[in-house]
Scaffold this active site. Structure first.
Site, PDB file in Angstrom:
ATOM      1  N   SER A 145       1.736  -9.713  -0.731  1.00  0.00           N
ATOM      2  CA  SER A 145       1.394  -8.288  -0.628  1.00  0.00           C
ATOM      3  C   SER A 145       1.691  -7.643   0.721  1.00  0.00           C
ATOM      4  O   SER A 145       1.916  -6.443   0.791  1.00  0.00           O
ATOM      5  CB  SER A 145      -0.078  -8.077  -0.975  1.00  0.00           C
ATOM      6  OG  SER A 145      -0.907  -8.829  -0.105  1.00  0.00           O
ATOM      7  N   GLU A 182      -9.394   6.414   3.619  1.00  0.00           N
ATOM      8  CA  GLU A 182     -10.273   5.438   4.252  1.00  0.00           C
ATOM      9  C   GLU A 182      -9.412   4.213   4.543  1.00  0.00           C
ATOM     10  O   GLU A 182      -8.406   3.981   3.879  1.00  0.00           O
ATOM     11  CB  GLU A 182     -11.427   5.059   3.308  1.00  0.00           C
ATOM     12  CG  GLU A 182     -11.112   3.949   2.290  1.00  0.00           C
ATOM     13  CD  GLU A 182     -10.089   4.329   1.233  1.00  0.00           C
ATOM     14  OE1 GLU A 182      -9.850   5.530   1.033  1.00  0.00           O
ATOM     15  OE2 GLU A 182      -9.519   3.423   0.608  1.00  0.00           O
ATOM     16  N   LYS A 234       0.805  -1.218   0.000  1.00  0.00           N
ATOM     17  CA  LYS A 234       0.000   0.000   0.000  1.00  0.00           C
ATOM     18  C   LYS A 234       0.842   1.274   0.000  1.00  0.00           C
ATOM     19  O   LYS A 234       0.412   2.312  -0.496  1.00  0.00           O
ATOM     20  CB  LYS A 234      -0.904   0.031   1.234  1.00  0.00           C
ATOM     21  CG  LYS A 234      -1.900  -1.118   1.309  1.00  0.00           C
ATOM     22  CD  LYS A 234      -3.191  -0.785   0.627  1.00  0.00           C
ATOM     23  CE  LYS A 234      -4.200  -1.918   0.728  1.00  0.00           C
ATOM     24  NZ  LYS A 234      -5.308  -1.769  -0.210  1.00  0.00           N
TER      25      LYS A 234
HETATM   26  C1  LIG Z   1      -1.420  -6.935   2.787  1.00  0.00           C
HETATM   27  C2  LIG Z   1      -2.638  -6.568   2.017  1.00  0.00           C
HETATM   28  N1  LIG Z   1      -2.897  -7.233   0.880  1.00  0.00           N
HETATM   29  C3  LIG Z   1      -3.997  -6.948   0.157  1.00  0.00           C
HETATM   30  C4  LIG Z   1      -4.918  -6.010   0.551  1.00  0.00           C
HETATM   31  C5  LIG Z   1      -6.141  -5.815  -0.281  1.00  0.00           C
HETATM   32  O1  LIG Z   1      -6.157  -4.627  -1.027  1.00  0.00           O
HETATM   33  P1  LIG Z   1      -5.880  -4.642  -2.580  1.00  0.00           P
HETATM   34  O2  LIG Z   1      -6.790  -5.633  -3.197  1.00  0.00           O
HETATM   35  O3  LIG Z   1      -6.180  -3.240  -2.994  1.00  0.00           O
HETATM   36  O4  LIG Z   1      -4.471  -4.986  -2.812  1.00  0.00           O
HETATM   37  C6  LIG Z   1      -4.683  -5.283   1.737  1.00  0.00           C
HETATM   38  C7  LIG Z   1      -5.637  -4.250   2.209  1.00  0.00           C
HETATM   39  O5  LIG Z   1      -5.609  -3.758   3.298  1.00  0.00           O
HETATM   40  C8  LIG Z   1      -3.515  -5.589   2.482  1.00  0.00           C
HETATM   41  O6  LIG Z   1      -3.250  -4.929   3.624  1.00  0.00           O
END
Ligand SMILES: Cc1ncc(COP(=O)(O)O)c(C=O)c1O
Lengths: 405, 274
Positions: free
Chosen positions: A387, A120, A98
């Site tokens: 992620s 948000e 993020k």
């Molecule tokens: C580690 C992580 N992966 C994925 C997401 C999901 O968001 P996005 O689909 O926008 O990657 C989040 C959202 O808080 C997150 O913290």
């Protein structure tokens, strides 16, 4: 900053912000001017080498990029099929992908001369990332968070406060992420002159889905180059979890024109798609309009937005970025789902086999790998967007295990 | 030119008001708030109090542009089970007794996307106009045609941040009337600047002959008085919705609404040019 991928094959979005028939700009009139301004400014910034330098300077020195591409040898051995590589976004400052988007957007806010940013947040990761860059750049920062989530994610709430941000609990509607987004829009409509709204995923009205994708796609650019260097070829499959879809778009986008690479998004299956208690609009939703864009949504026959369920707060959202809706419709990406239980199993396997504590969101992508890697050839390669890290989830997991910390 | 008999209710209403040198009082309440049993009587009370145009909110789970009052109204209505189909049924009931007062539905796009044949059904029920809060003109083209085919006016909003260039484009595609959102903010906000609103409305008047109604932030006779001389109508929402929120039987709530409408009516009429 992200290079625009310009080919005849894939050139979305259109000038009006459409990815095929998805996206667009469905907002109250008051915001149109601010969105036009943002589009113009972004257009200029993209062509400005100075902006690019500032962005990469912060990614390198503040965030700690590039993140590594890691071959998960024991995890691969355990599954006994395709080779699994992890793009280690958990190693970013603040612990998830993020931050790439928030750094980019905060620099845009600076350029617009706006002294205040709002965001948000659901799990608190995007809120923390925004509070972090706001502190670094000296911007005032207010974060909207559903009252339910404020209770569930007390660690991140405190973390934001430590960095000087103001966390505002939202008690309307279902008191979760979608309501926090509504409230942030209301704030923005009121304070549009001095405030930039940093949306945390590839959703919202145009130009947000494009901007967030472009900033996040540093992930895929790095991973693609790293893979070519390590393996001398591209991966066969790229996998990512999909909440709003920013980490998935970030890793997919630089591979969109590589037709040999299949792209797989994994939505939150919650208690199972058949129960209706999930957050998987691409699997089970209908086309509608929410939060400024046309996309797949979880809503009832009267158009009311449904409450969603997922073990991971970051995936607990009834909509999905419009570009994913488009990639699904044109068949360029496929979207699967993993249940809470499957995600937990994958979470545990990753911990024990690799010593990597993945976020519960991320664990949904890992669950797809657990299910599908064994049937693939050993010569095949899966690239997973890891992620984020799961430190924020430890209390949730302990609770599932019946342990009070 | 069409003959007087096939003029829309909205056109007739504004023509009549102009002839009397009067200004429109437009009220907003959410259908089904607090229950569907209340709506018909509330609408009748508003008209008896002097309301010229009824704006009816379609209950929606995610009303992005609403302040706390109207958000709560949406929640109450949804709790009572009100759907878009119910909204149209209430319009039908109202039309059995009143065939003159124009009805404008206001809401969010996802509600009407979910109903197939919405335009036809709304027209049959007796709806005259539609305001979609999250539908700027760029996105409105697709529904403008089917609405026009059913003689329903698509009413666009203009805001303090709308540039003159853009206003010119909007008045070209607008019909029914123009809704000027008088402040940067959400419904029910209280940072209303009547001097600025007056200036902006004058500017719009130079661009179009369409009636201009001003809303967001007008809660009482005092504010209404300041704006009425410069606009063609005044929209009052949160102030009525707050009276619904106090609860009570349909008759009690309706009486409260009627009283408030009369008070606003008197204020507006006190500014009438001689
Ligand atoms: C580690 C992580 N992966 C994925 C997401 C999901 O968001 P996005 O689909 O926008 O990657 C989040 C959202 O808080 C997150 O913290």
């Amino acid at each position: 900053m992200a290079e625009k991928i310009e080919t005849e094959f894939y050139d979305a979005p259109s000038k009006g912000g459409y990815f095929g028939e998805y996206g667009g700009r469905f907002v109250a009139e008051t915001l149109t001017h601010a969105l036009n301004e943002l589009s113009d400014l972004y257009d200029k910034a993209q062509r400005d080498p100075q902006f690019k330098r500032e962005f990469h300077h912060d990614l390198n020195h503040f965030v700690g990029r590039p993140t590594s591409l890691y071959f998960a040898k024991r995890f691969t051995g355990l599954l006994g099929g395709a080779k699994v590589y992890l793009k280690r976004e958990d190693l970013n400052h603040t612990g998830a992908h993020k931050i790439c988007n928030t750094v980019g957007q905060a620099l845009l806010a600076k350029r617009m001369g706006k002294p205040r940013v709002i965001a948000e947040t659901g799990a608190g990761q995007h809120g923390v990332a925004t509070a972090t860059i706001a502190a670094r750049l000296g911007l005032e920062c207010d974060v909207y968070m559903g009252a339910e989530d404020v209770k569930r994610q007390s660690l991140n709430v405190y973390r934001m406060k430590l960095m000087g941000a103001n966390v505002i609990p939202v008690s309307s509607g279902s008191r979760t992420l979608k309501d926090a987004l509504n409230e942030a829009m209301r704030d923005w409509v009121t304070n549009v002159d001095n405030t930039h709204y940093i949306i945390g995923t590839v959703a919202g009205p145009h130009p947000y889905p494009m901007i967030v994708r472009d900033f996040a796609s540093v992930i895929g650019q790095e991973a693609r180059a790293q893979m070519l260097e390590r393996e001398g070829r591209l991966p066969d499959t790229v996998v990512a979890c999909v909440g709003g879809g920013s980490n998935a778009m970030g890793i997919f986008y630089p591979f969109v024109n590589d037709s040999s690479v299949s792209l797989v998004g994994v939505e939150a299956g919650g208690n199972g798609l058949q129960t209706g208690e999930h957050a998987a609009p691409l699997n089970e939703g209908k086309v509608g309009v929410l939060h400024g864009n046309r996309t797949y949504l979880m809503c009832d026959d009267d158009g009311q937005i449904n409450e969603t369920h997922s073990i991971s707060a970051g995936l607990d959202y009834p909509g999905v970025g419009p570009e994913h809706a488009h990639l699904k419709d044109i068949g360029r990406a496929t979207y699967s789902s993993a249940t809470d239980v499957e995600a937990m199993e994958a979470f545990r396997m990753m911990n024990k086999s690799e010593g990597i504590l993945a976020a519960l969101e991320t664990s949904h992508a890992l669950a797809w790998v657990v299910k599908n890697a064994p049937a693939m050839k050993e010569s095949e390669i899966i690239l997973v967007n890891l992620s984020g890290r799961g430190d924020k989830d430890i209390l949730t997991v302990a609770e599932i295990d019946g342990i009070t910390l | 030119m069409s003959s007087a008999s096939d003029q829309s209710r909205l056109t007739k209403t504004f023509t009549e008001l102009r002839r009397n040198k009067s200004k429109a009082l437009v009220s907003f309440i959410t259908v089904g708030d607090p229950s569907l049993d209340h709506t018909l009587e509330c609408l009748q009370g508003l008209v008896e109090g002097g309301v010229d145009i009824l704006e009816l909110g379609i209950p929606f789970s995610d009303p992005e542009a609403e302040g706390p009052s109207i958000q709560a109204a949406n929640e109450r209505a949804l709790k009572g089970g009100a759907t878009l189909k119910d909204v149209l049924d209430q319009v039908k009931l109202f039309r059995k007794k009143n065939t003159d007062t124009p009805i404008v539905l206001m809401g969010y796009l996802n509600s009407i996307i979910a109903m197939s044949d919405f335009e036809k059904r709304a027209s049959e029920a007796g709806v005259d106009g539609l305001i979609m809060v999250n539908l700027p003109p760029e996105e409105g083209e697709k529904i403008a045609q089917p609405l026009a085919a059913q003689s329903i006016d698509l009413i666009y909003l203009l805001a303090p941040t709308t540039t003159k260039e853009r206003s010119k484009e909007i008045v070209e595609v607008a019909s029914g009337f123009l809704y000027y959102v008088s402040l940067k903010g959400i419904t029910g906000a209280d940072h209303f600047d009547s001097v600025e609103v007056t200036r902006k409305v004058k500017e719009l008047k130079e661009l179009t002959d369409l009636p201009i109604c001003v809303g967001f932030g007008i809660k009482d006779g005092e504010t209404a008085k300041k704006i009425a001389p410069h606009a063609d109508g005044i929209v009052v929402g949160s102030a009525f919705v707050d009276l619904v929120a106090k609860g009570g039987s349909p008759t009690e709530i309706s009486a409260r609404l009627k009283e408030k409408a009369s008070e606003l009516r008197v204020s507006i009429d006190s500014t009438k040019a001689p």
